[in-house]
Design an enzyme around this catalytic site. Structure first.
Site, PDB file in Angstrom:
ATOM      1  N   CYS A   1       0.815  -1.228   0.000  1.00 48.43           N
ATOM      2  CA  CYS A   1       0.000   0.000   0.000  1.00 48.43           C
ATOM      3  C   CYS A   1       0.846   1.275   0.000  1.00 48.43           C
ATOM      4  O   CYS A   1       0.303   2.368  -0.166  1.00 48.43           O
ATOM      5  CB  CYS A   1      -0.965  -0.010   1.178  1.00 48.43           C
ATOM      6  SG  CYS A   1      -2.154  -1.356   1.037  1.00 48.43           S
TER       7      CYS A   1
ATOM      8  N   HIS B   1      -3.269   6.956   2.186  1.00 48.81           N
ATOM      9  CA  HIS B   1      -3.690   5.662   1.653  1.00 48.81           C
ATOM     10  C   HIS B   1      -5.052   5.323   2.254  1.00 48.81           C
ATOM     11  O   HIS B   1      -5.303   5.587   3.435  1.00 48.81           O
ATOM     12  CB  HIS B   1      -2.656   4.598   2.017  1.00 48.81           C
ATOM     13  CG  HIS B   1      -3.145   3.205   1.776  1.00 48.81           C
ATOM     14  ND1 HIS B   1      -3.569   2.787   0.532  1.00 48.81           N
ATOM     15  CD2 HIS B   1      -3.307   2.150   2.612  1.00 48.81           C
ATOM     16  CE1 HIS B   1      -3.954   1.530   0.613  1.00 48.81           C
ATOM     17  NE2 HIS B   1      -3.822   1.121   1.866  1.00 48.81           N
TER      18      HIS B   1
ATOM     19  N   ASN C   1     -10.060  -0.633  -0.642  1.00 47.84           N
ATOM     20  CA  ASN C   1      -8.603  -0.492  -0.626  1.00 47.84           C
ATOM     21  C   ASN C   1      -8.046  -1.066  -1.935  1.00 47.84           C
ATOM     22  O   ASN C   1      -8.021  -2.279  -2.115  1.00 47.84           O
ATOM     23  CB  ASN C   1      -8.041  -1.234   0.588  1.00 47.84           C
ATOM     24  CG  ASN C   1      -6.527  -1.152   0.677  1.00 47.84           C
ATOM     25  OD1 ASN C   1      -5.865  -0.659  -0.235  1.00 47.84           O
ATOM     26  ND2 ASN C   1      -5.977  -1.640   1.771  1.00 47.84           N
TER      27      ASN C   1
HETATM   28  N1  ACO Z   1     -18.416  -8.994   8.708  1.00 48.19           N
HETATM   29  C1  ACO Z   1     -18.894  -9.229   9.937  1.00 48.19           C
HETATM   30  N2  ACO Z   1     -18.089  -9.486  10.993  1.00 48.19           N
HETATM   31  C2  ACO Z   1     -16.762  -9.511  10.751  1.00 48.19           C
HETATM   32  C3  ACO Z   1     -16.214  -9.280   9.485  1.00 48.19           C
HETATM   33  C4  ACO Z   1     -17.109  -9.022   8.439  1.00 48.19           C
HETATM   34  N3  ACO Z   1     -16.685  -8.766   7.171  1.00 48.19           N
HETATM   35  N4  ACO Z   1     -14.869  -9.355   9.566  1.00 48.19           N
HETATM   36  C5  ACO Z   1     -14.568  -9.628  10.857  1.00 48.19           C
HETATM   37  N5  ACO Z   1     -15.721  -9.733  11.563  1.00 48.19           N
HETATM   38  C6  ACO Z   1     -15.894 -10.027  12.966  1.00 48.19           C
HETATM   39  C7  ACO Z   1     -14.745 -10.777  13.566  1.00 48.19           C
HETATM   40  O1  ACO Z   1     -14.858 -12.157  13.335  1.00 48.19           O
HETATM   41  C8  ACO Z   1     -14.875 -10.418  15.020  1.00 48.19           C
HETATM   42  O2  ACO Z   1     -15.862 -11.236  15.588  1.00 48.19           O
HETATM   43  P1  ACO Z   1     -15.686 -11.816  17.090  1.00 48.19           P
HETATM   44  O3  ACO Z   1     -15.626 -10.604  17.964  1.00 48.19           O
HETATM   45  O4  ACO Z   1     -16.908 -12.652  17.260  1.00 48.19           O
HETATM   46  O5  ACO Z   1     -14.412 -12.571  17.080  1.00 48.19           O
HETATM   47  C9  ACO Z   1     -15.407  -8.984  14.990  1.00 48.19           C
HETATM   48  O6  ACO Z   1     -15.958  -8.805  13.685  1.00 48.19           O
HETATM   49  C10 ACO Z   1     -14.351  -7.946  15.238  1.00 48.19           C
HETATM   50  O7  ACO Z   1     -13.205  -8.253  14.425  1.00 48.19           O
HETATM   51  P2  ACO Z   1     -11.952  -7.341  14.414  1.00 48.19           P
HETATM   52  O8  ACO Z   1     -10.903  -7.954  13.533  1.00 48.19           O
HETATM   53  O9  ACO Z   1     -11.595  -6.995  15.825  1.00 48.19           O
HETATM   54  O10 ACO Z   1     -12.574  -6.061  13.705  1.00 48.19           O
HETATM   55  P3  ACO Z   1     -11.917  -4.667  13.531  1.00 48.19           P
HETATM   56  O11 ACO Z   1     -12.770  -3.659  14.112  1.00 48.19           O
HETATM   57  O12 ACO Z   1     -10.449  -4.667  13.891  1.00 48.19           O
HETATM   58  O13 ACO Z   1     -11.993  -4.468  11.933  1.00 48.19           O
HETATM   59  C11 ACO Z   1     -10.603  -4.610  10.001  1.00 48.19           C
HETATM   60  C12 ACO Z   1     -11.334  -5.376  11.094  1.00 48.19           C
HETATM   61  C13 ACO Z   1     -11.624  -3.826   9.219  1.00 48.19           C
HETATM   62  C14 ACO Z   1      -9.891  -5.604   9.099  1.00 48.19           C
HETATM   63  C15 ACO Z   1      -9.586  -3.629  10.643  1.00 48.19           C
HETATM   64  O14 ACO Z   1      -8.815  -4.320  11.588  1.00 48.19           O
HETATM   65  C16 ACO Z   1      -8.663  -3.012   9.639  1.00 48.19           C
HETATM   66  O15 ACO Z   1      -9.059  -2.199   8.820  1.00 48.19           O
HETATM   67  N6  ACO Z   1      -7.342  -3.307   9.693  1.00 48.19           N
HETATM   68  C17 ACO Z   1      -6.337  -2.673   8.866  1.00 48.19           C
HETATM   69  C18 ACO Z   1      -6.455  -3.005   7.412  1.00 48.19           C
HETATM   70  C19 ACO Z   1      -5.296  -2.322   6.679  1.00 48.19           C
HETATM   71  O16 ACO Z   1      -4.964  -1.188   6.954  1.00 48.19           O
HETATM   72  N7  ACO Z   1      -4.618  -3.016   5.800  1.00 48.19           N
HETATM   73  C20 ACO Z   1      -3.374  -2.432   5.313  1.00 48.19           C
HETATM   74  C21 ACO Z   1      -3.310  -2.192   3.959  1.00 48.19           C
HETATM   75  S1  ACO Z   1      -3.401  -3.617   2.956  1.00 48.19           S
HETATM   76  C22 ACO Z   1      -1.894  -3.780   2.075  1.00 48.19           C
HETATM   77  O17 ACO Z   1      -0.883  -3.205   2.390  1.00 48.19           O
HETATM   78  C23 ACO Z   1      -1.917  -4.805   0.949  1.00 48.19           C
END
Ligand code: ACO
Length: 347
Positions: free
Chosen positions: A131, A272, A302
């Site tokens: 990214c 980003h 993204n």
């Molecule tokens: N729909 C419904 N529920 C979901 C989903 C979904 N799509 N995805 C995860 N959940 C659930 C999980 O299973 C979890 O359930 P549980 O509490 O029963 O275990 C709950 O939602 C919370 O999950 P978290 O992972 O804690 O959710 P979070 O609020 O952290 O959001 C996310 C997840 C959106 C992935 C976030 O962590 C994020 O954006 N991370 C960074 C992503 C990023 O910046 N990537 C970098 C760039 S990519 C690159 O360089 C190629």
């Protein structure tokens, strides 16, 4: 580190940029027409439109049809950018393609793109920084132009993320889309425009938090790697989230301070686009007011190397970014990679 005073650097700040001044001479983007909405994803995995929108800010993303590759998206953006700069493909001396989804392991996507657009006088290479690929590619190309190596460089950030996303994994498949952005970087004598300074880092200890485990020399493709679904993006979302918030703020602050600037001096902050909450948290800590922050993740998701040009393009088209405006670009990506580029907008 040897640094020079850039003519546009304010209040005695010192830039890392060496050589003659460079500028972003043009910008263009391309996304494939097909949409994948949150409602569509509800049919594929156990998720809801509400969860995706609330946790990420994404409503829809564009996805290629089968057979469309990164170089195809890059070609559309590149030809428009070259034309907008008033140039022909044969005027381009360098092509840098930032991507994590090359058409194939080799030849490079830069080679494939060079052939597709007829840039017969260019050399070039791919740059892998996930990214952060656009900020890294912009810096690399700018410094080669600054050195006198070439007059005009084509910088392309393009990814077909749908080719490496597991549409059975709800924690990643809702996040990503496909797209491309391209800009021409040229030498300039215009003192009211320029790529002013940059700051980059890598932190390889973050590798396991965001990666595609198989397909390279460490784990070549096999029935086993396919059975284990190791050719898809794997992510520890919370680790990446916390690192992204902290580093987006940290590297942006460092770049501003080195140039004697504060967020008040910026017209726009273009991050980003990985998650609306990352951008809001980082900019709040940095002290950039929301009206100076571009967020367009709701329409594209993204798109990895393409998010910053897609956001810049929206800013230009909506009149929020004009010639002479000061804009700070910032990125955090897999690796981890971290980047920030300070630009006085060139057109
Ligand atoms: N729909 C419904 N529920 C979901 C989903 C979904 N799509 N995805 C995860 N959940 C659930 C999980 O299973 C979890 O359930 P549980 O509490 O029963 O275990 C709950 O939602 C919370 O999950 P978290 O992972 O804690 O959710 P979070 O609020 O952290 O959001 C996310 C997840 C959106 C992935 C976030 O962590 C994020 O954006 N991370 C960074 C992503 C990023 O910046 N990537 C970098 C760039 S990519 C690159 O360089 C190629």
């Amino acid at each position: 580190m040897v640094t020079v005073q850039h003519p546009d650097s304010q209040q005695g700040g010192r830039s890392r940029c060496l050589g003659r001044p460079t500028t972003i001479a043009s910008l263009a983007t391309y996304v494939p027409p097909r949409l994948l909405t949150n409602k569509d994803l509800e049919q594929l995995v156990d998720t809801t439109d509400e969860w995706i929108l609330q946790r990420t800010g994404i409503r829809e993303r564009h996805i290629v049809d089968p057979g469309v590759a990164t170089s195809d998206l890059g070609k559309e953006a590149a030809l428009k950018a070259i034309d907008a700069a008033g140039l022909k493909p044969t005027d381009i001396g360098l092509i840098v393609v930032g991507t994590v989804t090359p058409d194939m392991m080799f030849p490079s996507t830069a080679c494939l793109l060079q052939h597709k657009i007829g840039a017969t006088n260019a050399w070039g290479f791919d740059l892998s920084a996930a990214c952060s690929a656009f900020t890294y590619s912009l810096t690399a190309a700018s410094q080669i132009v600054a050195s006198g190596g070439v007059e005009h460089a084509l910088v392309v950030g393009a990814d077909v993320m749908s080719s490496i996303i597991d549409y059975k994994d709800r924690s990643t498949c809702v996040l990503f889309g496909d797209g491309a952005g391209a800009c021409v970087v040229s030498a300039t004598t215009d003192s009211g425009a320029g790529i002013l300074d940059y700051e980059h880092e890598i932190d390889g200890s973050g590798g396991p938090a965001l990666c595609m485990p198989a397909g390279g020399s460490a784990r070549p493709p096999s029935h086993d790697t396919v059975d284990q679904r190791l050719h898809y993006v794997k992510q520890d979302g919370q680790t990446v989230f916390k690192f992204a918030v902290r580093k987006t703020e940290e590297i942006s602050r460092r770049l501003l301070e080195r140039n004697g600037l504060t967020p008040d001096d910026l017209t726009l902050f273009v991050s980003h686009q990985a998650n609306r909450r990352i951008i809001m948290s980082a900019t709040e800590r940095l002290g950039v007011p929301p009206e100076k922050v571009i967020i367009n993740i709701e329409r594209f998701g993204n798109t990895t190397a393409a998010t910053i040009p897609l956001a810049l393009n929206d800013a230009v088209e909506s009149g929020r970014l004009k010639k002479g405006d000061l804009v700070l670009l910032a990125s955090v990506g897999a690796g981890f990679t971290v980047g920030s580029v300070l630009v006085r907008w060139g057109f």
